[in-house]
Scaffold this motif. Structure first.
Motif, short mmCIF file in Angstrom:
data_model
loop_
_atom_site.label_atom_id
_atom_site.label_comp_id
_atom_site.label_asym_id
_atom_site.label_seq_id
_atom_site.Cartn_x
_atom_site.Cartn_y
_atom_site.Cartn_z
N ALA A 115 38.28 52.89 42.74
CA ALA A 115 39.29 52.08 42.08
C ALA A 115 40.65 52.78 42.07
CB ALA A 115 38.86 51.75 40.65
N GLN A 116 40.64 54.11 41.88
CA GLN A 116 41.89 54.86 41.90
C GLN A 116 42.64 54.60 43.21
OE1 GLN A 116 41.29 59.06 41.12
NE2 GLN A 116 39.85 58.65 39.45
N SER B 83 34.37 48.24 36.18
CA SER B 83 33.99 48.42 37.58
C SER B 83 35.20 48.44 38.50
CB SER B 83 33.06 47.29 38.01
OG SER B 83 33.77 46.05 38.08
N THR B 84 34.99 48.96 39.69
CA THR B 84 36.05 48.95 40.71
C THR B 84 36.48 47.52 41.00
OG1 THR B 84 35.31 51.02 41.73
CG2 THR B 84 36.59 49.50 43.11
N GLU B 85 35.53 46.61 41.10
CA GLU B 85 35.86 45.21 41.39
C GLU B 85 36.76 44.61 40.31
OE1 GLU B 85 32.85 46.55 41.42
OE2 GLU B 85 32.41 46.54 43.58
N ASP B 86 36.48 44.93 39.07
CA ASP B 86 37.30 44.39 37.99
C ASP B 86 38.70 45.02 37.98
OD1 ASP B 86 35.28 42.74 37.27
OD2 ASP B 86 34.82 43.68 35.36
N ILE C 259 44.69 44.53 39.16
CA ILE C 259 45.94 44.87 39.85
C ILE C 259 46.41 43.70 40.71
CG2 ILE C 259 44.79 45.99 41.81
CD1 ILE C 259 48.18 46.95 40.20
N THR C 260 45.47 42.95 41.28
CA THR C 260 45.84 41.76 42.06
C THR C 260 46.57 40.76 41.18
OG1 THR C 260 43.95 42.09 43.53
CG2 THR C 260 44.97 39.91 43.51
N SER C 261 46.06 40.56 39.97
CA SER C 261 46.71 39.66 39.02
C SER C 261 48.10 40.16 38.65
CB SER C 261 45.84 39.52 37.77
OG SER C 261 46.53 38.82 36.75
N MET D 51 36.75 40.54 28.37
CA MET D 51 37.07 40.24 29.79
C MET D 51 37.79 41.43 30.41
SD MET D 51 39.31 37.08 31.32
CE MET D 51 39.57 36.90 33.08
N THR D 52 37.26 41.94 31.54
CA THR D 52 37.86 43.12 32.16
C THR D 52 38.48 42.81 33.51
OG1 THR D 52 35.72 43.73 33.13
CG2 THR D 52 36.28 44.70 30.99
N ARG D 53 38.60 41.54 33.88
CA ARG D 53 39.21 41.18 35.16
C ARG D 53 40.69 40.84 35.04
NH1 ARG D 53 35.77 40.70 39.26
NH2 ARG D 53 37.15 39.35 40.47
N ALA D 54 41.23 40.95 33.84
CA ALA D 54 42.66 40.73 33.61
C ALA D 54 43.24 41.96 32.91
CB ALA D 54 42.89 39.48 32.76
#
Length: 326
Positions: free
Chosen positions: A100-101, A57-60, A65-67, A1-4
């Motif tokens: 993403a940067q 990905s940039t989205e992930d 960072i939002t988390s 998982m890459t969204r956390a």
């Protein structure tokens, strides 16, 4: 998982000269490209521990960072420093895409509690264009760039640590930072592989002096992150440790380095132990190690080394014997 993110830590710290907090974010990221192509530094276990080896990905990254920013407690009034670590080089677009940067820095900088931001990179990825893009994303808030110099001694840097770059490359990156208005954080490694206790102390002190002199020359805001070496698995350092050829630095050595370099400028001491066996981390004896770590944490908050000199323990004699050995 890459969204956390892999890990998020909320730590008391001194931020912009005031008592505050660090939000330390270890991103889920591919990991250090240098490690993947060359085998990496002899001491570093971050690519194996945190790197995915696969693109993110940039989205992930934005989701991560939002988390992480959600960990800032509501109503926080003290200044917050956000540290974004990707177990590699933030400015390498193969590790962190250009969009993403900027996006992660912009999201962090938009929080009113955030007073400063930090990313880290190898010097070969530092360019004026990337710095200017990053500073723009920070919306006028200070940005520091951490670079793992480790040692200013060419033999230690190249042969023992296998860093893959030189003092000259580090200095060139520092000049770019100074030219754009970014700050410099120089990571200095205390006691790399094949280094004795006294040599390690003197090397860290000499490196600190050289770093702060460079920052003064360039008029670049500079601080030092002293990293007492711990033993990560799947590294040459771990092999030396297992064979009885390496002991992590004594905390007495950390105290001596701090006492000698704190007057030169701001210093942060790395206290991460990655959940390792205590024998693999910087330590004294069982009677004073915890007290010492508390005193080091207090130093990070206050920049006052007095608490370190107030500690006494019988193991000081053992350290002194080892530190006097050539």
């Amino acid at each position: 998982m890459t969204r956390a993110p892999k890990h998020v830590e909320w730590i008391t710290a001194q931020v912009q000269g005031r008592p505050g907090f660090r939000l330390m974010v270890i991103l889920t990221a591919p990991g250090c490209a240098y490690a993947r192509t060359s085998g990496g530094c002899t001491n570093c276990g971050f690519p194996q521990t945190f790197g995915t080896g696969k693109p993110v990905s940039t989205e992930d990254y934005v989701a991560q960072i939002t988390s992480a920013l959600g960990r800032i407690p509501a109503g926080t009034q003290a200044p917050v420093e956000v540290d974004l670590y990707n177990s590699g080089s933030y400015f390498n677009p193969e590790e962190v895409p250009l969009l993403a940067q900027s996006a992660m820095l912009a999201l962090a900088a938009a929080r009113h509690e955030v007073a400063s931001l930090l990313v880290e990179t190898r010097p070969e990825y530092v360019t004026a264009t990337r710095l200017e893009r990053a500073l723009s994303a920070c919306r006028g808030k200070p940005l520091e760039v951490g670079i793992g110099l480790e040692s200013a001694n060419p033999e230690i840097l190249s042969r023992r640590i296998r860093k893959g770059y030189t003092w000259e490359q580090f200095s060139a990156a520092a000049r770019l930072l100074a030219g754009t208005g970014a700050g410099l954080v120089a990571y200095v490694l205390l006691k790399p592989i094949n280094t004795g206790e006294r040599e390690a102390i003197e090397d860290s002190v000499a490196t600190a002096r050289k770093v702060f002199a460079l920052g003064h020359e360039l008029k670049c805001p500079t601080r030092m992150a002293l990293e007492p070496c711990f033993v990560a698995s799947q590294t040459p350092l771990y092999d030396a440790f297992e064979q009885g050829r390496y002991r992590p630095p004594w905390l007495w050595s950390v105290a001596e380095v701090l006492t000698r370099v704190a007057p030169l400028g701001r210093v942060l001491v790395g206290l991460s132990d990655e959940g390792m066996n205590p024998s693999q981390t910087p330590h004294n004896c069982e009677h004073c190690t915890d007290r010492f770590r508390l005193a080091l944490a207090a130093f990070n908050r206050t920049q006052d080394a007095a608490g370190l000199s107030a500690i006494s323990c019988e193991c000081h004699k053992r350290w002194l014997t080892e530190a006097q050995r050539v």
